[in-house]
Design a protein around this motif. Structure first.
Motif, mmCIF file in Angstrom:
data_model
loop_
_atom_site.group_PDB
_atom_site.id
_atom_site.type_symbol
_atom_site.label_atom_id
_atom_site.label_comp_id
_atom_site.label_asym_id
_atom_site.label_seq_id
_atom_site.Cartn_x
_atom_site.Cartn_y
_atom_site.Cartn_z
ATOM 1 N N ALA A 1 34.291 44.523 34.613
ATOM 2 C CA ALA A 1 33.437 43.411 35.694
ATOM 3 C C ALA A 1 33.285 43.960 36.868
ATOM 4 O O ALA A 1 32.209 43.374 37.484
ATOM 5 C CB ALA A 1 34.527 42.105 35.604
ATOM 6 N N HIS B 1 34.948 35.404 28.691
ATOM 7 C CA HIS B 1 33.612 35.984 29.177
ATOM 8 C C HIS B 1 33.032 35.043 30.116
ATOM 9 O O HIS B 1 31.750 35.180 30.056
ATOM 10 C CB HIS B 1 32.955 36.860 28.334
ATOM 11 N N LEU B 2 33.666 33.958 30.831
ATOM 12 C CA LEU B 2 32.836 33.019 31.374
ATOM 13 C C LEU B 2 32.007 33.926 32.687
ATOM 14 O O LEU B 2 32.412 34.701 33.184
ATOM 15 C CB LEU B 2 33.799 32.270 32.346
ATOM 16 N N GLN B 3 30.648 33.564 32.613
ATOM 17 C CA GLN B 3 29.694 34.001 33.251
ATOM 18 C C GLN B 3 29.443 35.802 33.118
ATOM 19 O O GLN B 3 29.068 36.389 33.801
ATOM 20 C CB GLN B 3 29.865 34.038 35.006
ATOM 21 N N TYR C 1 32.215 37.803 32.836
ATOM 22 C CA TYR C 1 33.192 38.500 33.564
ATOM 23 C C TYR C 1 34.621 38.287 32.639
ATOM 24 O O TYR C 1 34.768 36.950 32.498
ATOM 25 C CB TYR C 1 33.336 38.215 35.041
ATOM 26 N N ALA C 2 35.441 39.178 32.866
ATOM 27 C CA ALA C 2 36.904 39.031 32.325
ATOM 28 C C ALA C 2 37.649 39.820 33.181
ATOM 29 O O ALA C 2 37.505 40.750 33.563
ATOM 30 C CB ALA C 2 36.949 39.342 30.841
ATOM 31 N N CYS D 1 39.203 30.633 32.235
ATOM 32 C CA CYS D 1 38.104 30.960 33.197
ATOM 33 C C CYS D 1 37.577 32.363 32.822
ATOM 34 O O CYS D 1 37.176 32.606 31.505
ATOM 35 C CB CYS D 1 38.931 30.916 34.421
ATOM 36 N N HIS D 2 37.893 33.463 33.539
ATOM 37 C CA HIS D 2 37.241 34.581 33.254
ATOM 38 C C HIS D 2 38.301 35.592 32.440
ATOM 39 O O HIS D 2 38.724 36.470 32.894
ATOM 40 C CB HIS D 2 36.910 35.372 34.619
ATOM 41 N N SER D 3 38.379 35.117 31.086
ATOM 42 C CA SER D 3 39.425 35.836 30.242
ATOM 43 C C SER D 3 38.485 36.674 29.111
ATOM 44 O O SER D 3 37.309 36.310 28.970
ATOM 45 C CB SER D 3 40.371 35.086 29.746
ATOM 46 N N CYS E 1 41.894 34.851 38.492
ATOM 47 C CA CYS E 1 40.655 34.494 38.175
ATOM 48 C C CYS E 1 40.800 34.744 36.583
ATOM 49 O O CYS E 1 39.789 34.411 35.862
ATOM 50 C CB CYS E 1 39.689 35.575 38.505
ATOM 51 N N GLY E 2 41.609 35.413 35.657
ATOM 52 C CA GLY E 2 41.744 35.803 34.416
ATOM 53 C C GLY E 2 42.459 34.924 33.634
ATOM 54 O O GLY E 2 42.727 35.080 32.550
#
Lengths: 369, 117
Positions: B66, B51-53, B55-56, B45-47, B40-41
């Motif tokens: 997160a 901070h997509l959406q 979240y990281a 994406c969520h890094s 996911c990170g």
């Protein structure tokens, strides 16, 4: 107003990419990365021969120089890359998505073997950061070259760059890059030395993570890569990297192989890596991982190249079922010396198909300035 | 007798293959750094770079923040497990789902009250 403009630009950049080399061409032309690129480890700006190769190998050729031959002073090289993509992602998003992947410019300026090198452009926005986050410089370094313009000898670099090791394939989703310590945007501040000859090359670098920009490489450490040519059509290499952050210590070790089969006009590239990952935070844990990738490339005609790839990743050797395997298929059409169309597809199998599968099929447009 | 013995041996063998114990510690560090960070990170994406959406997951600190929004420590279904096991467009990661063993370890960590969160 400016914030809105930056946000608008940022929203266009939904998925990232970087301009890397096509090592598929290396042994079929009996050359090194520096045969086509300015950087000692390939990727980015092309040199005069690289521009010529782009013109000769593409379907319609054309002037391969910056902006099709725009006049510029001899001490300045300019370039850039724009990529767009659209396609299907399965199973999470089984619908067409379209997005920009890369928008970067590159420059190299200097004389007498000393150059300042810069790659900058747009990246995906930080949804919790400043709108200015989308503007950044992925690479900026000073380089000294022992034999300017000759593509061999000693290179010294200092600045923000990707520590060199392993195969440097254009597709960042290749397992040995994605899981093997060469993630997209994995550049760090480094001191790097490269020695390149026609029979062997050595690259060594020490690096620290970027303390300012949000970095993919969170650790500090070093990397080394050695490659030895065996005859005109084969090469073997050894690689290593160590990275230490507040969370993890990671050690990478591996081998590479390159083989060109002239009769079949087939280029084979292979890499296998063992990764030792120790969690240093909390109660800790140590896992051993394994990543491997094999790519076979064959030209189908002028301007056309077909790649078939097989990848394997073991996330933790202690646990059965934590493996991923993939089958990749890439069809490149180099329409002109600047324009590449790419159809790329991946089927990913968890635990050799006994788990849930994934994959994608994308069409990409790559325009080199 | 021989076919019966062969079937028994095969059954024992298959059972042994499928019951390898997961030796990984059930901790927030393993959940965050061994499972969520590499999947996911990823940077796009969520890094901590995107901070997509919001979240990281690419560092322990970021993943802890997160998961405070995604994991219930007082019982009930956690949003984290809901998206990891969803069907269709709701599932994360969209192109490469997590292995069942990883989801089982996250479930065990959540069931234990998400220690370390």
């Amino acid at each position: 107003m400016i914030t809105r403009i930056f946000l608008g630009l940022a929203l266009l950049l939904a998925l990232a990419h970087r301009a890397d080399a096509y090592p598929q061409y290396q042994l079929s032309r009996d050359t090194t990365c520096t045969g086509c690129h300015l950087a000692p480890d390939g990727g980015g700006l092309l040199n005069e021969n690289g521009v010529g190769v782009a013109e000769q190998t593409s379907w319609k050729g054309g002037d391969g120089n910056f902006l099709h031959g725009m006049a510029r002073p001899s001490w300045l090289e300019l370039g850039g890359d724009v990529r767009l993509a659209s396609g299907f992602v399965y199973p999470g998003i089984a619908s067409v998505a379209a997005y920009p992947m890369q928008a970067e410019v590159a420059a190299s300026a200097g004389a007498h073997g000393i150059t300042v090198n810069l790659v900058g452009g747009l990246r995906r926005p930080d949804e919790e950061g400043s709108a200015l986050h989308v503007l950044w410089s992925r690479e900026h370094y000073l380089m000294w070259q022992q034999h300017p313009g000759e593509g061999h000898g000693l290179y010294l670099r200092a600045g923000r760059l990707m520590p060199t090791f392993g195969l440097r394939l254009a597709e960042h989703i290749v397992y040995t890059q994605k899981f093997g310590g060469r993630q997209l945007y994995g550049e760090a501040y480094a001191l790097a030395a490269s020695y390149v000859t026609s029979s062997f090359e050595v690259h060594a670098s020490g690096f620290v993570h970027d303390p300012i920009a949000s970095a993919v490489e969170h650790g500090d450490g070093g990397a080394i890569y050695l490659e030895k040519r065996i005859g005109a059509h084969a090469a073997i290499g050894a690689e290593g990297k160590y990275s230490s952050s507040d969370d993890l210590h990671r050690t990478f070790g591996g081998i590479t192989g390159k083989l060109y089969l002239p009769d079949a006009d087939l280029q084979l590239l292979a890499e296998a890596e063992v990764i030792r990952q120790t969690i240093v935070a909390g109660t800790g844990d140590t896992a051993t991982q394994f990543a491997a990738y094999v790519l076979a490339s064959h030209p189908l005609g002028k301007g056309l190249m077909l790649d078939g790839g097989l990848g394997h990743f073991t996330q933790d050797t202690r646990v059965k079922g934590l493996t991923r395997d993939c089958v990749d298929l890439n069809l490149h059409w180099f329409q002109t010396s600047h324009l590449e169309w790419l159809v790329t597809a991946r089927l990913e199998l968890l635990d050799l198909g006994s788990g849930t599968n994934g994959g994608y099929a994308l069409a990409q447009l790559h325009y080199r300035l | 007798m021989k076919p019966r013995f062969a079937r028994l041996a095969l059954a024992v063998g298959l059972a042994a293959c499928g019951t390898t114990p997961d030796e990984r510690p059930v901790t927030i560090e393993v959940v965050a750094l061994s499972i969520l960070a590499p999947t996911c990170g990823q940077v796009q994406c969520h890094s901590t770079a995107t901070h997509l959406q919001g979240y990281a997951f690419d560092t322990l600190d970021a993943a802890r923040m997160a998961m405070k929004r995604l994991v219930s420590t007082t019982g009930g279904r956690s949003k984290l497990l809901t998206v990891l096991t969803a069907d269709g467009e709701e599932r994360m990661p969209p192109d490469a789902p997590l292995a069942e063993e990883d989801i089982a370890l996250i479930q065990a960590w959540v069931d234990a009250g998400a220690p370390g969160l």
